[in-house]
Write a protein that holds these residues in place. Sequence first.
Motif, PDB file in Angstrom:
ATOM      1  N   ILE A   1      -7.592  50.088 -63.806  1.00 24.84           N
ATOM      2  CA  ILE A   1      -9.051  50.325 -63.403  1.00 24.84           C
ATOM      3  C   ILE A   1     -10.099  50.684 -64.259  1.00 24.84           C
ATOM      4  O   ILE A   1     -11.119  50.229 -64.413  1.00 24.84           O
ATOM      5  CB  ILE A   1      -8.951  51.334 -62.259  1.00 24.84           C
ATOM      6  CG1 ILE A   1     -10.514  51.784 -61.639  1.00 24.84           C
ATOM      7  CG2 ILE A   1      -8.463  52.602 -62.669  1.00 24.84           C
ATOM      8  CD1 ILE A   1     -10.374  52.748 -60.571  1.00 24.84           C
ATOM      9  N   TRP A   2      -9.408  51.313 -65.356  1.00 27.67           N
ATOM     10  CA  TRP A   2     -10.248  51.634 -66.446  1.00 27.67           C
ATOM     11  C   TRP A   2     -11.086  50.574 -67.250  1.00 27.67           C
ATOM     12  O   TRP A   2     -12.255  50.465 -67.205  1.00 27.67           O
ATOM     13  CB  TRP A   2      -9.619  52.724 -67.586  1.00 27.67           C
ATOM     14  CG  TRP A   2     -10.460  53.547 -68.541  1.00 27.67           C
ATOM     15  CD1 TRP A   2     -10.866  54.711 -68.125  1.00 27.67           C
ATOM     16  CD2 TRP A   2     -11.176  53.013 -69.549  1.00 27.67           C
ATOM     17  NE1 TRP A   2     -11.696  55.094 -69.143  1.00 27.67           N
ATOM     18  CE2 TRP A   2     -11.986  53.970 -70.024  1.00 27.67           C
ATOM     19  CE3 TRP A   2     -11.282  51.713 -70.305  1.00 27.67           C
ATOM     20  CZ2 TRP A   2     -12.667  54.209 -71.214  1.00 27.67           C
ATOM     21  CZ3 TRP A   2     -12.239  51.618 -71.443  1.00 27.67           C
ATOM     22  CH2 TRP A   2     -12.929  52.863 -71.668  1.00 27.67           C
ATOM     23  N   HIS A   3     -10.302  49.704 -67.495  1.00 27.36           N
ATOM     24  CA  HIS A   3     -10.764  48.388 -67.919  1.00 27.36           C
ATOM     25  C   HIS A   3     -11.516  47.534 -67.280  1.00 27.36           C
ATOM     26  O   HIS A   3     -12.580  46.777 -67.671  1.00 27.36           O
ATOM     27  CB  HIS A   3      -9.636  47.672 -68.842  1.00 27.36           C
ATOM     28  CG  HIS A   3      -8.941  48.384 -69.802  1.00 27.36           C
ATOM     29  ND1 HIS A   3      -9.393  48.952 -70.816  1.00 27.36           N
ATOM     30  CD2 HIS A   3      -7.455  48.769 -69.679  1.00 27.36           C
ATOM     31  CE1 HIS A   3      -8.565  49.669 -71.580  1.00 27.36           C
ATOM     32  NE2 HIS A   3      -7.118  49.580 -70.797  1.00 27.36           N
ATOM     33  N   THR A   4     -11.401  47.220 -65.940  1.00 28.34           N
ATOM     34  CA  THR A   4     -12.209  46.603 -65.087  1.00 28.34           C
ATOM     35  C   THR A   4     -13.239  47.469 -64.973  1.00 28.34           C
ATOM     36  O   THR A   4     -14.244  46.623 -64.690  1.00 28.34           O
ATOM     37  CB  THR A   4     -11.501  46.297 -63.762  1.00 28.34           C
ATOM     38  OG1 THR A   4     -11.186  47.428 -63.227  1.00 28.34           O
ATOM     39  CG2 THR A   4      -9.973  45.625 -64.014  1.00 28.34           C
ATOM     40  N   TYR A   5     -13.344  48.529 -64.560  1.00 32.51           N
ATOM     41  CA  TYR A   5     -14.636  49.353 -64.507  1.00 32.51           C
ATOM     42  C   TYR A   5     -15.534  49.071 -65.564  1.00 32.51           C
ATOM     43  O   TYR A   5     -16.772  49.071 -65.436  1.00 32.51           O
ATOM     44  CB  TYR A   5     -14.327  50.741 -64.014  1.00 32.51           C
ATOM     45  CG  TYR A   5     -15.688  51.480 -63.557  1.00 32.51           C
ATOM     46  CD1 TYR A   5     -16.034  51.670 -62.363  1.00 32.51           C
ATOM     47  CD2 TYR A   5     -16.441  52.194 -64.678  1.00 32.51           C
ATOM     48  CE1 TYR A   5     -17.099  52.265 -61.889  1.00 32.51           C
ATOM     49  CE2 TYR A   5     -17.661  52.758 -64.233  1.00 32.51           C
ATOM     50  CZ  TYR A   5     -17.890  52.902 -62.977  1.00 32.51           C
ATOM     51  OH  TYR A   5     -18.848  53.599 -62.517  1.00 32.51           O
ATOM     52  N   LYS A   6     -15.010  49.327 -66.662  1.00 26.50           N
ATOM     53  CA  LYS A   6     -15.901  49.378 -67.833  1.00 26.50           C
ATOM     54  C   LYS A   6     -16.419  48.105 -68.475  1.00 26.50           C
ATOM     55  O   LYS A   6     -17.512  47.966 -69.029  1.00 26.50           O
ATOM     56  CB  LYS A   6     -14.890  50.029 -69.217  1.00 26.50           C
ATOM     57  CG  LYS A   6     -14.795  51.594 -69.013  1.00 26.50           C
ATOM     58  CD  LYS A   6     -16.074  52.344 -69.082  1.00 26.50           C
ATOM     59  CE  LYS A   6     -15.791  53.895 -69.057  1.00 26.50           C
ATOM     60  NZ  LYS A   6     -16.809  54.668 -69.485  1.00 26.50           N
ATOM     61  N   THR A   7     -15.844  46.817 -67.785  1.00 30.98           N
ATOM     62  CA  THR A   7     -16.486  45.708 -68.117  1.00 30.98           C
ATOM     63  C   THR A   7     -17.321  45.254 -66.938  1.00 30.98           C
ATOM     64  O   THR A   7     -17.673  44.076 -66.941  1.00 30.98           O
ATOM     65  CB  THR A   7     -15.360  44.734 -68.349  1.00 30.98           C
ATOM     66  OG1 THR A   7     -14.536  44.525 -67.347  1.00 30.98           O
ATOM     67  CG2 THR A   7     -14.761  45.070 -69.746  1.00 30.98           C
TER      68      THR A   7
END
Length: 291
Positions: free
Chosen positions: A180-186
């Motif tokens: 989730i961290w990487h999907t949200y941040k992109t």
Amino acid sequence: MTPLLIATCWTSAGDAAPLREDESSPIPLAERITAIAQTGWNGIGLVHADLIHARETIGYEELSKIIHAAGIDIVEVEFLNDWWTAGEERAASDRLRAELFEAATALGARHIKVGAGLTENPLPLATIASAFRDLADEAADAGIRLALEATPFSHLRTTPEAVEVVTSSDSPAAGLMIDIWHTYKTGLSHEDLWKVVPIERVFAVEVDDGFDRTNTTVLDVVDDTIKHRTYCGRGDFDTASFIRRTIDAGYQGPWGVEIISDEHRRTPVVEGLRTAHATTLECFERAAQLV
């Protein structure tokens, strides 16, 4: 919703962090395993440095016995990088690969987490895809599964890019790690995520939380991911909604909980594990109420 939860390596490692010269945990491994078991987790994640220490001291057979005797059934190992490189970098990566394959086999790991480096100048996607196909074929021959993770500071900056790389391979070892961290941040919404990700290629999912920040450089984003993640439900990510959408998409595997932050590293290990576990379950409870 009663999820199987993995305490990923940084969640139980105490004052240890990615990209340090020495990534090993200062917490004795037996103590970590006991703490993970006592705070309700189903799985454990271990990073390369800790695995090698275990191999050279108690050995993998004994480590496996300790893990399973504690009632922990799921093991993941990490972090494989630089598999697309050449020369000395590739030689080092090949040693890392061999050591992670050895550990994964000996411990019966569910998967190996695979990264795409740290760079401001991503390589062509075709180059990464070709190297990953070779890696996946080797993993399949060894009976190992690979969970490839896109990160906004790597050669695979977005989830659609990771999907393209993984689906270019027909190897049963080639899968995705969705964090989730990487999907949200992109900027990929929880709803749109499952429009672009084939659920049958998802080998692992990770949850955590974080904050809306203006990150202008690769180093800013790296700093954020290592210092400022927080416990599920305590940030801006709407982790409960991510969980709901992921379940609706058909995901049925375990969930890694990856808390990487200065705050968590300062927290006593048992307290941090207990908080990470409890806040994740709270998000699953909220997710159950969503439609």
